[in-house]
Design an enzyme around this catalytic site. Structure first.
Site, PDB file in Angstrom:
ATOM      1  N   GLY A  47       0.945  -1.183  -0.123  1.00 34.34           N
ATOM      2  CA  GLY A  47      -0.070  -0.018   0.007  1.00 34.34           C
ATOM      3  C   GLY A  47       0.956   1.275   0.049  1.00 34.34           C
ATOM      4  O   GLY A  47       2.056   1.128   0.232  1.00 34.34           O
ATOM      5  N   GLN A  79       1.227   3.625   2.096  1.00 32.61           N
ATOM      6  CA  GLN A  79       1.762   3.757   3.643  1.00 32.61           C
ATOM      7  C   GLN A  79       2.305   2.282   3.938  1.00 32.61           C
ATOM      8  O   GLN A  79       2.587   2.044   5.090  1.00 32.61           O
ATOM      9  CB  GLN A  79       0.807   4.082   4.479  1.00 32.61           C
ATOM     10  CG  GLN A  79       0.397   5.509   4.137  1.00 32.61           C
ATOM     11  CD  GLN A  79       1.635   6.478   4.501  1.00 32.61           C
ATOM     12  OE1 GLN A  79       2.487   6.130   5.246  1.00 32.61           O
ATOM     13  NE2 GLN A  79       1.554   7.826   3.646  1.00 32.61           N
ATOM     14  N   SER A  80       2.910   1.488   3.117  1.00 28.36           N
ATOM     15  CA  SER A  80       3.485   0.173   3.566  1.00 28.36           C
ATOM     16  C   SER A  80       4.571   0.505   4.480  1.00 28.36           C
ATOM     17  O   SER A  80       5.779   1.099   3.868  1.00 28.36           O
ATOM     18  CB  SER A  80       3.813  -0.357   1.939  1.00 28.36           C
ATOM     19  OG  SER A  80       4.828  -1.601   2.485  1.00 28.36           O
ATOM     20  N   ASN A  81       4.768   0.008   5.357  1.00 27.44           N
ATOM     21  CA  ASN A  81       5.835  -0.478   6.426  1.00 27.44           C
ATOM     22  C   ASN A  81       6.970  -1.050   5.825  1.00 27.44           C
ATOM     23  O   ASN A  81       8.163  -0.723   5.616  1.00 27.44           O
ATOM     24  CB  ASN A  81       5.466  -0.849   7.726  1.00 27.44           C
ATOM     25  CG  ASN A  81       4.726  -0.098   8.647  1.00 27.44           C
ATOM     26  OD1 ASN A  81       4.942   1.266   8.606  1.00 27.44           O
ATOM     27  ND2 ASN A  81       3.764  -0.762   9.037  1.00 27.44           N
ATOM     28  N   CYS A  89       7.402  -1.555   2.320  1.00 19.66           N
ATOM     29  CA  CYS A  89       8.245  -0.923   1.073  1.00 19.66           C
ATOM     30  C   CYS A  89       8.985   0.064   1.562  1.00 19.66           C
ATOM     31  O   CYS A  89      10.033   0.324   1.225  1.00 19.66           O
ATOM     32  CB  CYS A  89       7.059  -0.083   0.371  1.00 19.66           C
ATOM     33  SG  CYS A  89       6.158  -1.439  -0.391  1.00 19.66           S
TER      34      CYS A  89
END
Length: 332
Positions: free
Chosen positions: A70, A72-74, A76
């Site tokens: 997403g 706001q992916s942690n 990524c």
């Protein structure tokens, strides 16, 4: 044992939450495994898995990493920062729309120099495998060797991250002379839960591991954990009896959807910050911690000691500051 890079600050501490327990008048003593302290900007559970996944990528001669999640992916964010640290090109395929003013994890992705492609949710969900493979093919034509990391680094390689965490917990429990009845974690892509569930058995922790799902449903995670452990078992010829895998899911706390939290979750986040100085996020740990408290209150989680694995994610708070505003304005 597969190749591994030393990227996380380990071991992380196991700490009691006595002020919170007293404030809520709960029966069990609550503990937190501080995996939010695996690194400053690299905070969280993703780094444990990436120690193994990125080592495998380098072992295979990769110079480019492609992964997804997403906006706001942690995962990524951690991948982008580690790629910068290791001198690798990072290509992120993100679900959602680009922001006019990037915030939270997305801001850090961009600061780290990641190349980002954004896709609407429907296209992302229906075409993710094709999008990843297309990116890899494009890099191959450009003379680069790209390595694809799945969502959350959750596969047979990533399982090693929380197998190691389970071994740490075994040492923590020996040092504290206790055997917690339950270990709780947020589960979003399944890899953390898979490693803990497997490690609980292999290292004889004597606890029951529960994943509080923050998306999808119980059936999805039962299948996903089994798939990740099956991949690990096959990839490393571990000889593990898959029939003995005991996967448990606490369902019912997803709320309106992934990354969407309701007021009770934000109240739980604020309460823990005020009583313990511990910061949760509304996407993963806030929902999971709230679910754990509700299950204790309902009498479905009982025992003397319960451990919550804090998988990080505090950067996810900032893009949701509007939802926090009302709670903060009434805070004492």
């Amino acid at each position: 044992m597969p190749p591994r890079l030393a990227l996380a600050q380990l071991p992380t501490p196991l700490q009691p939450l006595d002020r919170l327990s007293e404030s809520l008048n709960l029966g069990p003593r609550l503990w937190v495994k501080r995996d939010d302290l695996t690194g400053s900007m690299l905070t969280g559970n993703k780094v444990r898995k990436l120690e193994f996944t990125l080592a495998q990528a380098l072992e295979e001669g990769a110079d480019t990493i492609i992964t997804c999640g997403g906006v706001q992916s942690n995962h990524c964010r951690a991948t982008a920062l580690l790629c910068a640290q290791l001198g690798l090109r990072c290509h992120l395929i993100l679900r959602g729309e680009p922001a006019a003013c990037p915030d939270g994890n997305l801001m850090l992705d961009l600061l780290a120099g990641a190349h980002i492609d954004f896709y609407p949710a429907r296209e992302y969900q229906s075409r993710l495998s094709a999008l990843l493979e297309q990116a890899r093919s494009d890099y191959a034509r450009a003379g680069r060797h790209a390595f694809i990391i799945p969502t959350g680094a959750s596969d047979g390689i990533g399982v090693w991250g929380y197998l190691n965490a389970a071994r740490e917990l075994a040492q923590d429990f020996i040092a504290l002379n206790m055997t917690p009845e339950h270990i709780i974690c947020a589960t979003g892509s399944g890899g953390t839960q898979a490693g803990l569930t497997l490690g609980n058995q292999l290292y004889g922790l004597g606890s029951t591991v529960w994943g509080v799902n923050v998306c999808d449903d119980e059936a999805w995670f039962l299948n996903k954990v089994h798939a990740d452990v099956t991949d690990w078992n096959s990839r490393y010829q571990a000889g593990y009896d898959l029939q003995s895998l005991d996967t448990r899911v606490i369902d019912g706390y997803v709320g309106p959807g992934y990354a969407i939290a309701e007021a009770p979750v934000f109240h739980t986040i604020a309460l823990l910050a005020r009583t313990e100085g511990l910061i949760l996020d509304p996407v993963y740990t806030g929902k999971a911690f709230h679910g754990m408290i509700e299950e204790i209150r309902a009498g479905r989680l009982v025992g003397e000691n319960i451990v919550f694995v804090h998988t990080g994610g505090s950067f996810g708070l900032f893009p949701q500051r509007e939802q926090l505003a009302g709670i903060l304005s009434h805070a004492e």
